[in-house]
Design a protein around this motif. Structure first.
Motif, PDB file in Angstrom:
ATOM      1  N   ILE A  33      -4.520   3.795   8.189  1.00 47.16           N
ATOM      2  CA  ILE A  33      -4.922   2.435   8.404  1.00 47.16           C
ATOM      3  C   ILE A  33      -6.382   2.432   8.850  1.00 47.16           C
ATOM      4  CG2 ILE A  33      -4.841   0.442   9.270  1.00 47.16           C
ATOM      5  CD1 ILE A  33      -1.420   0.998   9.978  1.00 47.16           C
ATOM      6  N   ILE A  34      -7.529   2.613   8.149  1.00 44.73           N
ATOM      7  CA  ILE A  34      -8.835   2.267   8.625  1.00 44.73           C
ATOM      8  C   ILE A  34      -9.431   1.313   9.346  1.00 44.73           C
ATOM      9  CG2 ILE A  34     -10.959   3.305   7.854  1.00 44.73           C
ATOM     10  CD1 ILE A  34      -9.981   4.726   6.079  1.00 44.73           C
ATOM     11  N   PHE A  35      -9.699   1.820  10.816  1.00 46.29           N
ATOM     12  CA  PHE A  35     -10.369   0.007  11.317  1.00 46.29           C
ATOM     13  C   PHE A  35     -11.489   0.348  11.221  1.00 46.29           C
ATOM     14  CE2 PHE A  35      -5.899   0.186  13.408  1.00 46.29           C
ATOM     15  CZ  PHE A  35      -5.638  -1.468  12.518  1.00 46.29           C
ATOM     16  N   PRO A  36     -12.652  -0.109  11.683  1.00 45.99           N
ATOM     17  CA  PRO A  36     -12.820  -1.335  11.079  1.00 45.99           C
ATOM     18  C   PRO A  36     -12.532  -2.555   9.775  1.00 45.99           C
ATOM     19  CG  PRO A  36     -14.619  -1.148  11.793  1.00 45.99           C
ATOM     20  CD  PRO A  36     -13.732   0.160  12.176  1.00 45.99           C
ATOM     21  N   ASP A  37     -12.209  -1.137   9.434  1.00 46.45           N
ATOM     22  CA  ASP A  37     -12.349  -1.749   7.771  1.00 46.45           C
ATOM     23  C   ASP A  37     -11.222  -1.962   7.473  1.00 46.45           C
ATOM     24  OD1 ASP A  37     -13.621   1.232   7.705  1.00 46.45           O
ATOM     25  OD2 ASP A  37     -14.542  -0.134   6.118  1.00 46.45           O
ATOM     26  N   ASN A  38      -9.845  -2.348   8.550  1.00 48.15           N
ATOM     27  CA  ASN A  38      -9.131  -3.070   8.077  1.00 48.15           C
ATOM     28  C   ASN A  38      -8.295  -2.563   6.866  1.00 48.15           C
ATOM     29  OD1 ASN A  38      -8.984  -4.187  10.552  1.00 48.15           O
ATOM     30  ND2 ASN A  38      -9.834  -6.198  10.004  1.00 48.15           N
ATOM     31  N   VAL A  39      -7.758  -1.631   6.319  1.00 49.74           N
ATOM     32  CA  VAL A  39      -7.733  -0.975   4.931  1.00 49.74           C
ATOM     33  C   VAL A  39      -6.254  -0.297   5.481  1.00 49.74           C
ATOM     34  CG1 VAL A  39      -8.114   0.224   2.737  1.00 49.74           C
ATOM     35  CG2 VAL A  39     -10.074  -1.063   3.796  1.00 49.74           C
ATOM     36  N   ARG A  40      -5.390  -0.712   4.696  1.00 55.42           N
ATOM     37  CA  ARG A  40      -3.718   0.460   4.601  1.00 55.42           C
ATOM     38  C   ARG A  40      -3.833   1.440   3.323  1.00 55.42           C
ATOM     39  NH1 ARG A  40       1.122   1.076   6.886  1.00 55.42           N
ATOM     40  NH2 ARG A  40       0.884  -0.989   8.015  1.00 55.42           N
ATOM     41  N   ILE A  41      -4.111   2.968   3.374  1.00 53.00           N
ATOM     42  CA  ILE A  41      -4.163   3.832   2.441  1.00 53.00           C
ATOM     43  C   ILE A  41      -2.546   4.434   2.542  1.00 53.00           C
ATOM     44  CG2 ILE A  41      -5.226   5.536   0.867  1.00 53.00           C
ATOM     45  CD1 ILE A  41      -7.898   4.818   2.710  1.00 53.00           C
ATOM     46  N   GLN A  42      -1.694   4.113   0.833  1.00 56.67           N
ATOM     47  CA  GLN A  42      -0.714   4.205   1.412  1.00 56.67           C
ATOM     48  C   GLN A  42      -0.540   5.798   0.445  1.00 56.67           C
ATOM     49  OE1 GLN A  42       2.154   1.563   0.005  1.00 56.67           O
ATOM     50  NE2 GLN A  42       0.511   0.379   1.169  1.00 56.67           N
ATOM     51  N   GLY A  43       0.612   6.489   0.763  1.00 55.73           N
ATOM     52  CA  GLY A  43       1.227   8.004  -0.198  1.00 55.73           C
ATOM     53  C   GLY A  43      -0.102   9.303   0.521  1.00 55.73           C
ATOM     54  N   VAL A  44      -0.492   9.274   1.211  1.00 55.15           N
ATOM     55  CA  VAL A  44      -1.742  10.630   1.881  1.00 55.15           C
ATOM     56  C   VAL A  44      -0.733  11.403   1.663  1.00 55.15           C
ATOM     57  CG1 VAL A  44      -3.235  10.887   3.064  1.00 55.15           C
ATOM     58  CG2 VAL A  44      -3.083   8.826   2.673  1.00 55.15           C
ATOM     59  N   THR A  45      -1.069  12.608   1.307  1.00 51.82           N
ATOM     60  CA  THR A  45      -0.144  13.932   0.935  1.00 51.82           C
ATOM     61  C   THR A  45      -1.275  14.789   1.329  1.00 51.82           C
ATOM     62  OG1 THR A  45      -0.418  14.371  -0.844  1.00 51.82           O
ATOM     63  CG2 THR A  45       1.294  13.004  -0.659  1.00 51.82           C
ATOM     64  N   MET A  46      -0.986  15.787   2.123  1.00 52.99           N
ATOM     65  CA  MET A  46      -1.685  16.998   1.929  1.00 52.99           C
ATOM     66  C   MET A  46      -2.241  17.497   0.774  1.00 52.99           C
ATOM     67  SD  MET A  46      -1.417  17.800   5.244  1.00 52.99           S
ATOM     68  CE  MET A  46      -2.366  19.069   5.169  1.00 52.99           C
ATOM     69  N   GLU A  47      -1.987  16.955  -0.763  1.00 55.34           N
ATOM     70  CA  GLU A  47      -2.478  17.531  -1.661  1.00 55.34           C
ATOM     71  C   GLU A  47      -4.037  16.777  -1.803  1.00 55.34           C
ATOM     72  OE1 GLU A  47       0.303  17.618  -1.618  1.00 55.34           O
ATOM     73  OE2 GLU A  47       0.733  19.882  -1.537  1.00 55.34           O
ATOM     74  N   LYS A  48      -4.212  15.214  -0.921  1.00 58.15           N
ATOM     75  CA  LYS A  48      -4.591  14.377  -1.403  1.00 58.15           C
ATOM     76  C   LYS A  48      -5.450  14.138  -0.277  1.00 58.15           C
ATOM     77  CE  LYS A  48      -2.165  11.363  -4.692  1.00 58.15           C
ATOM     78  NZ  LYS A  48      -0.496  10.017  -3.973  1.00 58.15           N
ATOM     79  N   VAL A  49      -5.436  14.576   0.938  1.00 64.07           N
ATOM     80  CA  VAL A  49      -6.399  14.722   2.415  1.00 64.07           C
ATOM     81  C   VAL A  49      -7.430  15.255   2.115  1.00 64.07           C
ATOM     82  CG1 VAL A  49      -7.057  15.609   4.575  1.00 64.07           C
ATOM     83  CG2 VAL A  49      -4.126  14.579   3.838  1.00 64.07           C
ATOM     84  N   GLU A  50      -8.620  16.405   1.466  1.00 65.84           N
ATOM     85  CA  GLU A  50      -9.917  17.074   1.403  1.00 65.84           C
ATOM     86  C   GLU A  50     -10.797  15.579   0.127  1.00 65.84           C
ATOM     87  OE1 GLU A  50     -11.573  20.921  -0.522  1.00 65.84           O
ATOM     88  OE2 GLU A  50      -9.164  20.802   0.390  1.00 65.84           O
TER      89      GLU A  50
END
Length: 174
Positions: free
Chosen positions: A18-35
């Motif tokens: 959950i990114i604040f102050p953007d107020n966005v939830r990003i779902q399904g973040v895996t280690m492969e997608k983090v970079e």
């Protein structure tokens, strides 16, 4: 600021951010997608819609109260934080407030001010809280959108002079 919380993930594959102050939830973040996420969002500062091309995103519409419960960093937060989380849940239920989520978080700083919390989307920090302060924070800040000056430590989007003005302190007295 990056912190971990006890907010459950909505995804069965990976974790949610959950990114604040953007107020966005990003779902399904895996280690492969983090970079790739870090590169797109923080390095290239791509617009949110570009991030959501490869991950599931949704707008967060509720308010959040992030309470520091990080015992390893400071025992004061580890003791005060969980008690505050429970008191907030009781107070929100008592006042029939359904658009606020209270979560325990890891280190958010300011442990000498324990119990501490940050509210979003406003970005207000509060400190030296006890269970006796919770109802006032709920009614004044979360419901009526007024800063509780006696416990307020500042706001993310304000410079020092603006924070002093908001707190009712003349800059010349600081």
């Amino acid at each position: 600021m990056v912190t971990a919380s006890d907010e459950p993930s909505l995804s069965t594959d990976g974790l949610d951010l959950i990114i604040f102050p953007d107020n966005v939830r990003i779902q399904g973040v895996t280690m492969e997608k983090v970079e790739e996420l870090i590169h797109r969002f923080f390095v290239q500062q791509q617009p949110q819609q570009d991030i959501c091309d490869f991950l599931t995103c949704e707008r967060v519409s509720m308010q959040y109260v992030l309470v520091c419960v990080h015992r390893k960093r400071d025992k004061r937060c580890g003791v005060a934080g969980p008690l505050l989380v429970e008191e907030f849940k009781k107070s929100l239920a008592k006042h029939n407030v359904n658009d606020v989520r209270v979560v325990g978080t890891s280190h958010i700083g300011g442990h000498k001010f324990a119990g501490t919390l940050i509210t979003y989307p406003s970005g207000d920090w509060y400190g030296r809280l006890t269970g006796c302060d919770v109802d006032n924070i709920v009614t004044q800040h979360l419901i009526n959108k007024r800063v509780v000056k006696s416990k307020w430590r500042g706001r993310f989007d304000m410079n020092k002079e603006q924070q002093l003005t908001c707190a009712g302190i003349a800059a010349s007295n600081w």
